[in-house]
Motif scaffolding. Sequence first.
Motif, mmCIF file in Angstrom:
data_model
loop_
_atom_site.group_PDB
_atom_site.id
_atom_site.type_symbol
_atom_site.label_atom_id
_atom_site.label_comp_id
_atom_site.label_asym_id
_atom_site.label_seq_id
_atom_site.Cartn_x
_atom_site.Cartn_y
_atom_site.Cartn_z
ATOM 1 N N GLU A 151 0.830 -1.203 0.000
ATOM 2 C CA GLU A 151 0.000 0.000 0.000
ATOM 3 C C GLU A 151 0.866 1.256 0.000
ATOM 4 N N ARG A 152 2.011 1.151 0.646
ATOM 5 C CA ARG A 152 2.915 2.296 0.680
ATOM 6 C C ARG A 152 3.371 2.665 -0.726
ATOM 7 N N LEU A 153 3.825 1.655 -1.477
ATOM 8 C CA LEU A 153 4.335 1.927 -2.821
ATOM 9 C C LEU A 153 3.222 2.408 -3.755
ATOM 10 N N LEU A 154 2.040 1.839 -3.597
ATOM 11 C CA LEU A 154 0.924 2.296 -4.436
ATOM 12 C C LEU A 154 0.513 3.716 -4.061
ATOM 13 N N GLY A 155 0.517 3.988 -2.760
ATOM 14 C CA GLY A 155 0.154 5.321 -2.311
ATOM 15 C C GLY A 155 1.100 6.382 -2.841
ATOM 16 N N LEU A 156 2.321 5.964 -3.119
ATOM 17 C CA LEU A 156 3.293 6.899 -3.685
ATOM 18 C C LEU A 156 2.764 7.538 -4.969
ATOM 19 N N PHE A 157 2.086 6.758 -5.775
ATOM 20 C CA PHE A 157 1.576 7.289 -7.035
ATOM 21 C C PHE A 157 0.370 8.205 -6.818
ATOM 22 N N ASP A 158 -0.315 8.013 -5.702
ATOM 23 C CA ASP A 158 -1.372 8.978 -5.367
ATOM 24 C C ASP A 158 -0.764 10.325 -5.001
ATOM 25 N N ARG A 159 0.360 10.264 -4.284
ATOM 26 C CA ARG A 159 1.045 11.524 -3.958
ATOM 27 C C ARG A 159 1.582 12.181 -5.226
ATOM 28 N N LEU A 160 2.094 11.367 -6.143
ATOM 29 C CA LEU A 160 2.578 11.912 -7.413
ATOM 30 C C LEU A 160 1.436 12.565 -8.182
ATOM 31 N N ASP A 161 0.272 11.984 -8.078
ATOM 32 C CA ASP A 161 -0.892 12.553 -8.762
ATOM 33 C C ASP A 161 -1.171 13.960 -8.250
ATOM 34 N N GLU A 162 -1.102 14.125 -6.957
ATOM 35 C CA GLU A 162 -1.321 15.451 -6.383
ATOM 36 C C GLU A 162 -0.207 16.409 -6.794
ATOM 37 N N LEU A 163 1.019 15.879 -6.820
ATOM 38 C CA LEU A 163 2.165 16.713 -7.191
ATOM 39 C C LEU A 163 1.997 17.271 -8.597
ATOM 40 N N ILE A 164 1.606 16.396 -9.502
ATOM 41 C CA ILE A 164 1.462 16.794 -10.901
ATOM 42 C C ILE A 164 0.341 17.793 -11.088
ATOM 43 N N ALA A 165 -0.695 17.651 -10.274
ATOM 44 C CA ALA A 165 -1.857 18.535 -10.414
ATOM 45 C C ALA A 165 -1.513 19.977 -10.078
ATOM 46 N N ASN A 166 -0.440 20.178 -9.342
ATOM 47 C CA ASN A 166 -0.015 21.534 -9.009
ATOM 48 C C ASN A 166 0.277 22.341 -10.272
ATOM 49 N N ASP A 167 -0.125 23.623 -10.250
ATOM 50 C CA ASP A 167 0.075 24.463 -11.425
ATOM 51 C C ASP A 167 1.550 24.686 -11.731
ATOM 52 N N ASP A 168 2.365 24.724 -10.694
ATOM 53 C CA ASP A 168 3.775 25.029 -10.926
ATOM 54 C C ASP A 168 4.614 23.777 -11.146
ATOM 55 N N PHE A 169 3.959 22.641 -11.328
ATOM 56 C CA PHE A 169 4.723 21.430 -11.626
ATOM 57 C C PHE A 169 5.363 21.537 -13.000
ATOM 58 N N ARG A 170 6.661 21.261 -13.053
ATOM 59 C CA ARG A 170 7.385 21.425 -14.322
ATOM 60 C C ARG A 170 8.211 20.187 -14.644
ATOM 61 N N GLY A 171 7.886 19.043 -14.091
ATOM 62 C CA GLY A 171 8.636 17.835 -14.400
ATOM 63 C C GLY A 171 9.721 17.546 -13.384
ATOM 64 N N CYS A 172 10.617 16.632 -13.754
ATOM 65 C CA CYS A 172 11.658 16.189 -12.839
ATOM 66 C C CYS A 172 12.829 17.160 -12.856
ATOM 67 N N ARG A 173 13.122 17.709 -11.697
ATOM 68 C CA ARG A 173 14.194 18.688 -11.567
ATOM 69 C C ARG A 173 15.544 18.113 -11.971
ATOM 70 N N TYR A 174 15.757 16.872 -11.639
ATOM 71 C CA TYR A 174 17.091 16.279 -11.835
ATOM 72 C C TYR A 174 17.339 15.952 -13.305
ATOM 73 N N PHE A 175 16.328 15.410 -13.937
ATOM 74 C CA PHE A 175 16.484 15.123 -15.361
ATOM 75 C C PHE A 175 16.632 16.409 -16.155
ATOM 76 N N ALA A 176 15.869 17.421 -15.798
ATOM 77 C CA ALA A 176 15.973 18.704 -16.497
ATOM 78 C C ALA A 176 17.371 19.290 -16.359
ATOM 79 N N SER A 177 17.949 19.161 -15.163
ATOM 80 C CA SER A 177 19.307 19.676 -14.961
ATOM 81 C C SER A 177 20.301 18.895 -15.800
ATOM 82 N N ASP A 178 20.171 17.575 -15.813
ATOM 83 C CA ASP A 178 21.095 16.760 -16.593
ATOM 84 C C ASP A 178 21.045 17.128 -18.069
#
Lengths: 188, 188
Positions: B81-108
Amino acid sequence: MTRPSPGPRERLLTAGQHLFYARGVAVGVDALLKEAKVARRSLYEHFGGKDGLVAAVLHRAAEEDLAWYDAALAAEDEPRERLLGLFDRLDELIANDDFRGCRYFASDVALDDPDHPAHAETEAFRRRLRERLIRELEEMDHADPERAANQLHLLIEGTLVMGATQDERQPARAARDLAALVLGGGGA
Amino acid sequence: MTRPSPGPRERLLTAGQHLFYARGVAVGVDALLKEAKVARRSLYEHFGGKDGLVAAVLHRAAEEDLAWYDAALAAEDEPRERLLGLFDRLDELIANDDFRGCRYFASDVALDDPDHPAHAETEAFRRRLRERLIRELEEMDHADPERAANQLHLLIEGTLVMGATQDERQPARAARDLAALVLGGGGA
DNA sequence: GTCCAGATAGACCGATCATTCTACTTGAAG
DNA sequence: CTTCAAGTAGAATGATCGGTCTATCTGGAC
């Protein structure tokens, strides 16, 4: 006959396709002109500026990449095998030394101006790629082609990211196994 | 008490964390100084230069993001449930207006110099994230934690890319369904 | 009060950027 | 032979970049 040595416009597109991918769209105009062996003026006559060249290069790259996807899908008979084989082609693509990730996502990230013409090209590419996935899924009578297309698209993008950041982990294989689950039926 | 208004070093880190993400690591030094309300000299005294600030910001962001992952995982009882719940948190993260993708990949992607200190930070972040995934998978006695961790990691990165490029398609939900398959057992 | 480390403000430097411009060359059409 | 469009070569421009420098101010330690 139709190629009595390519003109400046063609050489610029070729150089842009190479350099924008290998060194990012932030590569300098001078490097582009040098690689294309083209006069500075020709760039502005043919493309109006660097931004125009970026968009034109993405447009051409999209055509070639979609043709690549079509060829990969055409290599098998059954729709299910076609979609799974796609990830084998991705595995080969990632293994290339000059693989640097997804050209379109990299362009989107590098160009923070939301009105840059490049964004329309990347968006169009993703839409056309998704169309192909849906077409294949409908052909194999998948229960929910839209949802499955989203999942396959996510697996493709994830494979490209993982391939660009840690290539020894065989992400395409991991994605292929997941794709098999998306498509249902046999595991291989 | 411990915060009698943050000093220039702290303000630079905060400004960098914000601007490097919102406008990319190519953002100008002037913009950083203006947002941090810090003298030009302070940047070079504390971080040696812009590159040092980029690396320091990524280091701090990695700590915070890993803490975010830990908190997301701690919200449930069962490892599955912990690992599945992670994707629920990601869902909320993405819904944010200022979400711009993965910071680390963008830097690379933005830093083409392979020796840039930022790359070591992004690599360390991915390694530590993967360690957490493996830890959870081992805790739930998964048959092949390494392979499953690769798959979950790919799903996470794919979710972030899809969320950054087309947010109305609910990529986190698609990824969660796939994650459930990776983890085996019940579908929800 | 004196001193000094640390911070601020901002001029300045050299490099690089995309872009514009002038001058010259080339090759085919008329 | 002339003309003209297209291409080449490269100087010049203005803006912006990261980084260095000088000068000034501030707040404790002593």
